[in-house]
Write a protein that holds these residues in place. Structure first.
Motif: not given
Length: 172
Positions: A57-82
């Motif tokens: 996806g567009i890099a800015s939107y991917v960054r929004e998703l990554e930010t939401l993952v951090r805000e929801l404290d899901l970094t250990e349970r969400v995996h961006f595979l490309g």
């Protein structure tokens, strides 16, 4: 190849379940709904769920998703595979417990059709327009909202292995 276990799957602890999203990372795909549902599902789940996100996806939107993952404290349970293609995509579908498409708008959802062809249980929104898959028991369809998607995910989470085997004709 499609018969090999993807390396990313080994990074997820044994006993945990994997929900897989495959597609373009775009606001209309509803990924924030899936992320918020995953966050809300945790306290009542019998097994921890992980969400594997395969796509581009567009890099800015991917960054929004990554930010939401951090805000929801899901970094250990969400995996961006490309992005995954061909055999890698088929292998991902085969090792996943659930395919998710929380879409707000779909024309012809090819990734959902590929998941269904692999007999991967699917949680789809009504906006995927795959009523026949739901009627055939191949998927569960929900409204495109956090409450609807969460209710659907909880319903699938409560199905026992024998019922899943019967519904989706695949071994666990």
């Amino acid at each position: 190849s499609a018969t090999e276990r993807p390396a990313w799957r080994d990074e997820i602890p044994a006993g945990c379940r994997v929900a897989l999203f495959v597609g373009r990372l775009h606001p209309k795909k509803g990924l924030p709904i899936a992320l918020r549902a995953l966050s809300a599902l945790t306290p009542t789940s019998r097994h921890a769920w992980h969400l594997a996100i395969a796509g581009w996806g567009i890099a800015s939107y991917v960054r929004e998703l990554e930010t939401l993952v951090r805000e929801l404290d899901l970094t250990e349970r969400v995996h961006f595979l490309g992005p995954l293609f061909r055999d890698d995509k088929l292998a991902a579908l085969r090792v996943s417990d659930l395919f998710v498409l929380p879409s707000l708008s779909e024309g012809h959802p090819m990734a959902a059709l590929e998941a269904l062809a692999q007999r991967t249980p699917a949680l789809l929104t009504d906006q995927c327009h795959l009523e026949s898959a739901s009627e055939a028991g191949a998927s569960l369809s929900t409204e495109a909202s956090l409450d609807g998607f969460l209710a659907g995910w909880k319903a699938i989470d409560q199905l026992d292995a024998a019922l899943k085997q019967k519904l989706w004709h695949r071994s666990s």
